[in-house]
Design an enzyme around this catalytic site. Sequence first.
Site, PDB file in Angstrom:
ATOM      1  N   TYR A  94       0.856  -1.196   0.000  1.00  0.00           N
ATOM      2  CA  TYR A  94       0.000   0.000   0.000  1.00  0.00           C
ATOM      3  C   TYR A  94       0.887   1.239   0.000  1.00  0.00           C
ATOM      4  O   TYR A  94       1.984   1.222   0.571  1.00  0.00           O
ATOM      5  CB  TYR A  94      -0.903  -0.015   1.233  1.00  0.00           C
ATOM      6  CG  TYR A  94      -2.116   0.873   1.118  1.00  0.00           C
ATOM      7  CD1 TYR A  94      -3.142   0.565   0.239  1.00  0.00           C
ATOM      8  CD2 TYR A  94      -2.242   2.020   1.892  1.00  0.00           C
ATOM      9  CE1 TYR A  94      -4.270   1.367   0.136  1.00  0.00           C
ATOM     10  CE2 TYR A  94      -3.362   2.829   1.796  1.00  0.00           C
ATOM     11  CZ  TYR A  94      -4.369   2.498   0.914  1.00  0.00           C
ATOM     12  OH  TYR A  94      -5.477   3.301   0.809  1.00  0.00           O
ATOM     13  N   VAL A 196     -17.818  -0.114  -0.709  1.00  0.00           N
ATOM     14  CA  VAL A 196     -18.066   1.121  -1.448  1.00  0.00           C
ATOM     15  C   VAL A 196     -19.278   0.949  -2.352  1.00  0.00           C
ATOM     16  O   VAL A 196     -20.132   1.835  -2.446  1.00  0.00           O
ATOM     17  CB  VAL A 196     -16.831   1.526  -2.276  1.00  0.00           C
ATOM     18  CG1 VAL A 196     -17.157   2.707  -3.187  1.00  0.00           C
ATOM     19  CG2 VAL A 196     -15.668   1.893  -1.365  1.00  0.00           C
TER      20      VAL A 196
END
Length: 376
Positions: A94, A196
Amino acid sequence: SVVNPATMAGARLSMSVSKLSRLFVRLELCHPFQNFCSIARPCAITYSEHGEPSKVLRFLTEVDVPAIQNDQVSVRMLAAPVNPADINMIQGVYPIKPPLPAVGGNEGVGEVMEVGSEVTDLQVGDWVIPAESGWGTWRTHAVCQPSELRKIPSDIPLDAAATLAVNPCTAYRMLADFEQLQPGDTVVQNGANSGVGQAVIQIAAARGLVTINVVRNRETYSELEMYLKGLGGHYVITEEGLRKQEFRDLLKRLPRPKLALNCVGGKNATEILRHLENGGTMVTYGGMSRQPVIIPTGSLIFQDVKVRGYWMTEWNKRNRDTQESREMLSTLCDYIRQDKLKPPSNEQVPITDYTTAINSAMGSFTTKKQILTMGS
């Protein structure tokens, strides 16, 4: 993850949890069926190197929480989800890499337990969420500066509060920032069963927008279709369905999508982009297939499509403590109170059973969000 008592007993580790606060911890052998976490015995899930969670995560008990300074607050964490970004951060892939050793988790909700004499913007009993990623939410207690936190209302459900900062905010911003959408406009998205995706469906429905929701085919497709439509999704189709005549016929009855939301990449992203109206926008916020996003030349030249990317972490950095950010959280909390925005389907797991939660979160066709609860 099993701690070897022969090598770990009595070991001590200094752990940076923020730029301005530290925790000092002692490792213990943790029996998987005994809850060591309590007000008297704080604990945390940490990692000292990057790698697969099953190999590098450690469950630490007897965390010595320092006394607060005049300009600090003490927080007891209540709940924290396991998100894909959390796993990627542990794996070291990440963009954000907290200094090691680090506490896992980027999102969650806590309660203020004590405030320093110089603190004016938080009070005991306030609910708070981290202001930025990398804060470390998979722990029971923390001491930090008030600027590292954001106050949220405490009259919303715990699972909604714990999952407020990432997925609903991402969905809200993508629906607001890239196209001037009006009631009746169409939005197409892939990965519609993701956190999401579920938030997109509900926020779009609250705004009077039509959603076309693409998911991978699976044995439980009928149940998933019913669930997403129950959230307010107008149409649910499989990836294979994008290439069928039925989908083309559907688009003849609807306004062509002005906005496409992509978290998958590869051929799936190319397919939803092909169906945008001229001048429409595809926003990429994830890449679950790990395949590149390929944009047909004709779509750029003849359809004049726009291709954008979105990262909630970067938006938060640019808009910290802005009126726009406060209005976003206020609107989302209003949606929650009005039952227009539900938290993702979830399983709440005690922090002591974190391995079960993480393994479930990393499984194929995951539909339930794993939320760690910090029992006192």
